[in-house]
Write a protein that holds these residues in place. Structure first.
Motif, mmCIF file in Angstrom:
data_model
loop_
_atom_site.group_PDB
_atom_site.id
_atom_site.type_symbol
_atom_site.label_atom_id
_atom_site.label_comp_id
_atom_site.label_asym_id
_atom_site.label_seq_id
_atom_site.Cartn_x
_atom_site.Cartn_y
_atom_site.Cartn_z
ATOM 1 N N ALA A 7 22.667 -51.241 -14.715
ATOM 2 C CA ALA A 7 22.253 -50.359 -13.629
ATOM 3 C C ALA A 7 21.147 -51.028 -12.827
ATOM 4 O O ALA A 7 20.579 -52.045 -13.235
ATOM 5 C CB ALA A 7 21.764 -49.019 -14.193
ATOM 6 N N TYR A 8 20.828 -50.427 -11.689
ATOM 7 C CA TYR A 8 19.755 -50.938 -10.839
ATOM 8 C C TYR A 8 18.977 -49.752 -10.296
ATOM 9 O O TYR A 8 19.550 -48.709 -9.981
ATOM 10 C CB TYR A 8 20.340 -51.758 -9.683
ATOM 11 C CG TYR A 8 19.380 -52.765 -9.094
ATOM 12 C CD1 TYR A 8 19.157 -53.988 -9.726
ATOM 13 C CD2 TYR A 8 18.695 -52.512 -7.914
ATOM 14 C CE1 TYR A 8 18.277 -54.922 -9.203
ATOM 15 C CE2 TYR A 8 17.811 -53.435 -7.379
ATOM 16 C CZ TYR A 8 17.616 -54.642 -8.030
ATOM 17 O OH TYR A 8 16.740 -55.569 -7.509
ATOM 18 N N HIS A 9 17.662 -49.939 -10.203
ATOM 19 C CA HIS A 9 16.816 -48.872 -9.682
ATOM 20 C C HIS A 9 16.844 -48.895 -8.155
ATOM 21 O O HIS A 9 16.785 -49.974 -7.541
ATOM 22 C CB HIS A 9 15.373 -49.059 -10.182
ATOM 23 C CG HIS A 9 14.579 -47.792 -10.194
ATOM 24 N ND1 HIS A 9 14.352 -47.030 -9.065
ATOM 25 C CD2 HIS A 9 13.951 -47.132 -11.206
ATOM 26 C CE1 HIS A 9 13.625 -45.984 -9.373
ATOM 27 N NE2 HIS A 9 13.374 -46.013 -10.673
ATOM 28 N N GLU A 53 19.372 -45.759 -11.148
ATOM 29 C CA GLU A 53 18.265 -44.872 -11.526
ATOM 30 C C GLU A 53 17.533 -44.465 -10.259
ATOM 31 O O GLU A 53 17.364 -45.271 -9.327
ATOM 32 C CB GLU A 53 17.299 -45.569 -12.477
ATOM 33 C CG GLU A 53 16.111 -44.700 -12.880
ATOM 34 C CD GLU A 53 15.178 -45.351 -13.886
ATOM 35 O OE1 GLU A 53 13.954 -45.122 -13.783
ATOM 36 O OE2 GLU A 53 15.674 -46.086 -14.777
ATOM 37 N N HIS A 209 14.190 -51.264 -18.920
ATOM 38 C CA HIS A 209 13.958 -51.749 -17.557
ATOM 39 C C HIS A 209 13.656 -53.246 -17.621
ATOM 40 O O HIS A 209 12.713 -53.664 -18.307
ATOM 41 C CB HIS A 209 12.748 -51.055 -16.933
ATOM 42 C CG HIS A 209 13.023 -49.693 -16.411
ATOM 43 N ND1 HIS A 209 12.113 -48.984 -15.657
ATOM 44 C CD2 HIS A 209 14.111 -48.892 -16.508
ATOM 45 C CE1 HIS A 209 12.620 -47.808 -15.323
ATOM 46 N NE2 HIS A 209 13.835 -47.724 -15.837
ATOM 47 N N TRP A 245 22.554 -48.781 -21.669
ATOM 48 C CA TRP A 245 22.274 -49.138 -20.284
ATOM 49 C C TRP A 245 21.029 -50.024 -20.208
ATOM 50 O O TRP A 245 20.004 -49.734 -20.807
ATOM 51 C CB TRP A 245 22.032 -47.896 -19.444
ATOM 52 C CG TRP A 245 23.272 -47.140 -19.063
ATOM 53 C CD1 TRP A 245 23.768 -46.018 -19.668
ATOM 54 C CD2 TRP A 245 24.161 -47.440 -17.979
ATOM 55 N NE1 TRP A 245 24.906 -45.602 -19.027
ATOM 56 C CE2 TRP A 245 25.177 -46.450 -17.985
ATOM 57 C CE3 TRP A 245 24.196 -48.441 -17.007
ATOM 58 C CZ2 TRP A 245 26.219 -46.435 -17.053
ATOM 59 C CZ3 TRP A 245 25.229 -48.431 -16.074
ATOM 60 C CH2 TRP A 245 26.226 -47.443 -16.101
ATOM 61 N N CYS A 247 18.672 -51.388 -17.073
ATOM 62 C CA CYS A 247 18.414 -51.170 -15.653
ATOM 63 C C CYS A 247 17.537 -52.292 -15.115
ATOM 64 O O CYS A 247 16.370 -52.416 -15.494
ATOM 65 C CB CYS A 247 17.720 -49.824 -15.436
ATOM 66 S SG CYS A 247 17.439 -49.415 -13.688
ATOM 67 N N GLU A 249 15.378 -53.989 -12.115
ATOM 68 C CA GLU A 249 14.468 -53.288 -11.208
ATOM 69 C C GLU A 249 13.655 -54.309 -10.425
ATOM 70 O O GLU A 249 13.362 -55.400 -10.916
ATOM 71 C CB GLU A 249 13.546 -52.382 -12.029
ATOM 72 C CG GLU A 249 12.641 -51.499 -11.213
ATOM 73 C CD GLU A 249 11.731 -50.657 -12.090
ATOM 74 O OE1 GLU A 249 11.075 -49.760 -11.545
ATOM 75 O OE2 GLU A 249 11.653 -50.913 -13.312
#
Length: 275
Positions: A7-9, A53, A209, A245, A247, A249
């Protein structure tokens, strides 16, 4: 690692801040990125990520239906909502927990698995021992809120709060039962070894993260640029059998899409086993 998703923020697509009305109304204060979330989602999907996120303010800017459509249009899943608070002042704690509850409700409606909070205010005249206990009790409340909405609650140690370096990290997780969301750049900037902290707190880590850090001049960077090699962090995650997951960032970058792609290039080279 048996199973990871990336995922990516969405915080990189504008200036970071909070709601101005929160200066005089704690219950209305939220994190937000002053940017176009539609562009952010499109870029995150184009860079190859499966999830996103969001800060609580950006999440709550949209109705549930509109956010669901935005996620679907870009083939993304909402992975986490990020909220925060002072968490050490008795009088305003109910207001802060009400804000966290709103974020949890919306995240749950959209199928997110995680709720992340940062915070633990630093007082003008110094931190008191009781502040750690107040923060821990508040974090246990956050964990209960998350659980009541089918989410997993996490605390994210952060620069400028009372939990930055390894000693404070060990202290707070000895006082609260909430999970630990390590932010590798913040931990490194505070003098910690992110890989070792991941090993030390393996049983508390179900969401991570990742971002890079340049020490001089201070800046966050795409993964594996700067002064904190990411290979050792990935090795530690493999060691603890992390599955879930991750993430990536990057709080600020001139070209957010380029930054997201740069981190994805590293993550692919790290040969993460993803679904």
């Amino acid at each position: 690692m048996e199973r990871c998703k990336l995922a990516y923020h969405a915080n990189c697509w504008g200036e970071l801040g909070g709601s101005a009305v929160g200066v005089t109304s704690i219950t209305q204060l939220s994190y937000r990125t002053f940017g176009d979330m539609r562009r952010a989602f499109a870029d995150i999907a184009a860079a190859g990520y499966e999830g996103v996120e969001l800060f609580d303010g950006n999440l709550l800017d949209f109705s549930t239906a509109d956010m669901r459509a935005l996620l679907s249009d870009n083939g993304l899943s909402l992975v986490a909502a990020y909220a925060g608070g002072n968490f050490i002042f008795d009088d305003i704690l109910p207001e802060e927990l009400a804000r966290v509850t709103r974020a949890a409700e919306r995240a749950a409606e959209l199928g997110a698995p995680h709720l992340v909070v940062g915070g633990g205010a630093t007082r003008f005249d110094g931190t008191r021992e009781a502040d750690f206990h107040k923060l821990a009790a508040a974090l246990d409340r956050v964990g209960e809120i998350a659980s009541a909405h089918g989410l997993r609650g996490h605390y994210h140690p952060h620069l400028s709060t009372i939990v930055e370096g390894p000693e404070e990290v060990a202290k707070i997780f000895g006082l609260t039962g909430i999970d630990f969301c390590p932010d590798t750049a913040h931990l490194a900037a505070a003098g910690g070894d992110p890989a070792q902290l991941i090993r030390d707190h393996a049983s508390r880590i179900s969401y991570v993260h990742l971002k890079g850090l340049q020490r001089e001049p201070f800046a966050f960077t795409p993964l594996d640029r700067g002064d904190v090699p990411t290979d050792g962090i990935i090795a530690a995650l493999r060691e603890i059998g992390f599955a879930g997951w991750i993430c990536a960032e990057l709080d600020a970058w001139t070209d957010p899409l380029e930054g997201a792609r740069a981190s994805m290039t590293y993550l692919k080279s790290a040969d993460l086993k993803t679904d």
